[in-house]
Design a protein around this motif. Structure first.
Motif, short mmCIF file in Angstrom:
data_model
loop_
_atom_site.label_atom_id
_atom_site.label_comp_id
_atom_site.label_asym_id
_atom_site.label_seq_id
_atom_site.Cartn_x
_atom_site.Cartn_y
_atom_site.Cartn_z
N ARG A 4 70.57 -21.57 10.27
CA ARG A 4 70.65 -20.24 10.34
C ARG A 4 69.65 -19.60 9.47
NH1 ARG A 4 73.79 -18.00 5.25
NH2 ARG A 4 74.65 -15.78 5.88
N ASN A 5 69.10 -18.46 9.88
CA ASN A 5 68.02 -18.00 9.29
C ASN A 5 68.48 -16.77 8.25
OD1 ASN A 5 68.82 -15.54 10.78
ND2 ASN A 5 67.26 -15.69 12.25
N GLY A 6 67.52 -16.21 7.67
CA GLY A 6 67.85 -15.06 6.65
C GLY A 6 68.44 -13.95 6.96
N ALA A 7 68.37 -13.73 8.28
CA ALA A 7 69.38 -12.41 8.79
C ALA A 7 70.80 -12.88 8.99
CB ALA A 7 68.85 -11.85 10.06
N GLY A 8 71.01 -13.93 8.90
CA GLY A 8 72.58 -14.69 8.90
C GLY A 8 72.71 -15.02 10.55
N SER A 9 71.80 -14.95 11.41
CA SER A 9 72.08 -15.54 12.87
C SER A 9 71.47 -16.88 12.79
CB SER A 9 71.21 -14.67 13.83
OG SER A 9 69.90 -14.74 13.52
N ASN A 10 71.92 -17.64 14.00
CA ASN A 10 71.26 -18.92 14.15
C ASN A 10 70.49 -18.96 15.13
OD1 ASN A 10 73.38 -19.84 12.36
ND2 ASN A 10 74.91 -19.97 13.91
N ASP A 11 69.14 -19.66 14.94
CA ASP A 11 68.08 -19.78 15.67
C ASP A 11 68.00 -21.22 16.11
OD1 ASP A 11 67.53 -17.19 15.45
OD2 ASP A 11 65.71 -17.35 13.74
N LYS A 12 67.82 -21.44 17.35
CA LYS A 12 67.76 -22.62 18.10
C LYS A 12 66.57 -23.26 17.93
CE LYS A 12 67.73 -22.85 22.31
NZ LYS A 12 68.32 -23.01 24.16
N LEU A 13 66.25 -24.18 17.12
CA LEU A 13 65.11 -24.78 16.68
C LEU A 13 64.64 -26.14 17.73
CD1 LEU A 13 64.93 -24.79 12.78
CD2 LEU A 13 64.10 -23.13 14.36
N LEU A 14 65.53 -26.98 18.24
CA LEU A 14 65.42 -27.89 18.82
C LEU A 14 66.25 -27.93 19.95
CD1 LEU A 14 64.30 -30.79 19.41
CD2 LEU A 14 65.66 -31.90 18.04
N SER A 15 65.89 -28.33 21.32
CA SER A 15 66.65 -28.50 22.47
C SER A 15 66.57 -29.91 22.77
CB SER A 15 66.42 -27.18 23.12
OG SER A 15 67.16 -27.58 24.56
N LEU A 16 67.56 -30.68 22.93
CA LEU A 16 67.53 -31.92 23.69
C LEU A 16 68.25 -31.66 25.14
CD1 LEU A 16 68.32 -34.08 20.59
CD2 LEU A 16 66.03 -33.55 21.73
N ARG A 17 67.34 -31.91 26.37
CA ARG A 17 68.07 -31.69 27.61
C ARG A 17 67.72 -33.22 28.40
NH1 ARG A 17 66.16 -26.47 30.63
NH2 ARG A 17 67.78 -27.09 31.85
N ALA A 18 68.85 -33.17 29.13
CA ALA A 18 68.89 -34.73 29.98
C ALA A 18 67.71 -34.72 30.86
CB ALA A 18 70.26 -34.76 30.63
N ASN A 19 67.29 -33.70 31.26
CA ASN A 19 66.31 -33.82 32.59
C ASN A 19 64.85 -33.43 31.91
OD1 ASN A 19 68.28 -34.35 34.63
ND2 ASN A 19 68.76 -32.19 34.68
N SER A 20 64.61 -32.73 30.94
CA SER A 20 63.19 -32.30 30.65
C SER A 20 62.83 -32.62 29.07
CB SER A 20 63.23 -30.73 30.67
OG SER A 20 64.24 -30.11 29.87
N GLY A 21 63.70 -33.57 28.52
CA GLY A 21 63.22 -33.86 27.13
C GLY A 21 63.41 -33.08 25.99
N ALA A 22 62.62 -32.95 24.83
CA ALA A 22 63.11 -32.17 23.83
C ALA A 22 61.96 -31.22 23.86
CB ALA A 22 62.68 -33.00 22.29
N THR A 23 62.49 -30.09 23.19
CA THR A 23 61.77 -28.61 23.18
C THR A 23 61.99 -28.11 21.83
OG1 THR A 23 62.10 -28.35 25.49
CG2 THR A 23 61.42 -26.30 24.08
N PHE A 24 61.01 -27.86 21.00
CA PHE A 24 61.02 -27.38 19.78
C PHE A 24 60.47 -25.78 19.94
CE2 PHE A 24 60.17 -31.81 18.86
CZ PHE A 24 60.96 -31.90 17.60
N SER A 25 61.42 -24.99 19.00
CA SER A 25 61.09 -23.66 19.07
C SER A 25 60.34 -23.47 17.75
CB SER A 25 62.37 -22.72 19.19
OG SER A 25 62.95 -23.15 20.46
N GLY A 26 58.97 -23.03 17.76
CA GLY A 26 58.42 -22.92 16.38
C GLY A 26 57.45 -23.92 16.17
N SER A 27 56.72 -23.97 15.02
CA SER A 27 55.67 -24.78 14.62
C SER A 27 56.37 -26.31 14.17
CB SER A 27 54.98 -24.31 13.43
OG SER A 27 54.19 -23.28 14.04
N VAL A 28 55.66 -27.15 14.31
CA VAL A 28 56.23 -28.62 14.00
C VAL A 28 55.40 -29.23 13.18
CG1 VAL A 28 57.11 -31.04 14.66
CG2 VAL A 28 57.69 -28.73 16.05
N GLY A 29 55.80 -29.90 12.04
CA GLY A 29 54.92 -30.71 10.87
C GLY A 29 55.34 -31.93 10.96
N VAL A 30 54.40 -32.95 11.19
CA VAL A 30 54.78 -34.28 10.87
C VAL A 30 54.11 -35.11 9.78
CG1 VAL A 30 54.81 -36.62 12.11
CG2 VAL A 30 55.19 -34.43 13.54
#
Length: 211
Positions: free
Chosen positions: A33-59
């Motif tokens: 949930r972001n500051g505006a109260g809505s939910n943003d999809k950060l990580l998508s895991l899909r059976a056919n195309s692997g993982a997709t991150f929305s936005g920057s990633v730090g390891v």
């Protein structure tokens, strides 16, 4: 599946794991949930195309908003790499050391290339020697002993090739490696030519009858 903090007065989940018909088939979405109260999809895991991150990633480091992927490592040792790219038989590893040098390593953990913090580049050496205080240097060093570092230039069709290299400990060599002439230019115009037989012409085409 929804997670909420105990002090939250909102009915909106702070973290959600969703799987429903509004997403693509076989997709599991991780939302925050972001500051505006809505939910943003950060990580998508899909059976056919692997993982997709929305936005920057730090390891192992803080996220940098202008960089897609930021990877941190222990800069004090070459046994802690920031990034590895590999296939089934080989790999290339990368790190930035404490002095700000970018280093690339090969399979046996041997340094293959260094881009120094001042812009100097070393291939086969970890300390490229600067050619004067105002110069940016590319140094190519031999593997061992009197072995030579070599810069090779080849045409796209592979017909003509030439090289600049150290001839052991006796001389610096520059010229063609194929059966072709070697020309010297100034102002983008040829001024001197050595043909494949060793005849030299200055301002003229070499003649085989000259001595």
């Amino acid at each position: 599946l929804h997670f909420r903090t105990r002090s939250s007065s909102s009915t909106n989940a702070l973290i959600s794991l969703d799987y429903n018909t509004s997403f693509n088939d076989g997709e599991l979405a991780f939302r925050v949930r972001n500051g505006a109260g809505s939910n943003d999809k950060l990580l998508s895991l899909r059976a056919n195309s692997g993982a997709t991150f929305s936005g920057s990633v730090g390891v192992n480091k803080a996220v940098n908003s202008v960089v897609g992927l930021s990877v941190g490592s222990d800069a004090s040792t070459t046994t802690s790499y920031g990034l590895e790219v590999c296939n089934s038989t080989s790999n290339t590893r990368f790190l930035v050391d404490g002095a700000g040098n970018s280093k690339f390593y090969k399979n046996d953990n041997g340094l293959s290339m260094l881009v120094g913090s001042t812009g100097n580049v070393g291939i086969g050496t970890s300390s490229p020697t600067a050619y004067g205080a105002t110069a940016t240097t590319l140094e190519v060093k031999g593997v061992s002993g009197s072995g030579s570092g070599l810069i090779k230039v080849t045409g796209a069709d592979g017909v003509v090739s030439g090289a600049l290299y150290a001839g052991g400990s006796t001389a610096m060599n520059i010229g063609t490696q194929t059966n072709h002439a070697f020309a010297f230019n100034t102002n983008n115009t040829e001024r001197m030519r050595i043909d494949s037989s060793g005849n030299v012409g200055i301002g003229v085409v070499p003649n085989s009858g000259w001595s």
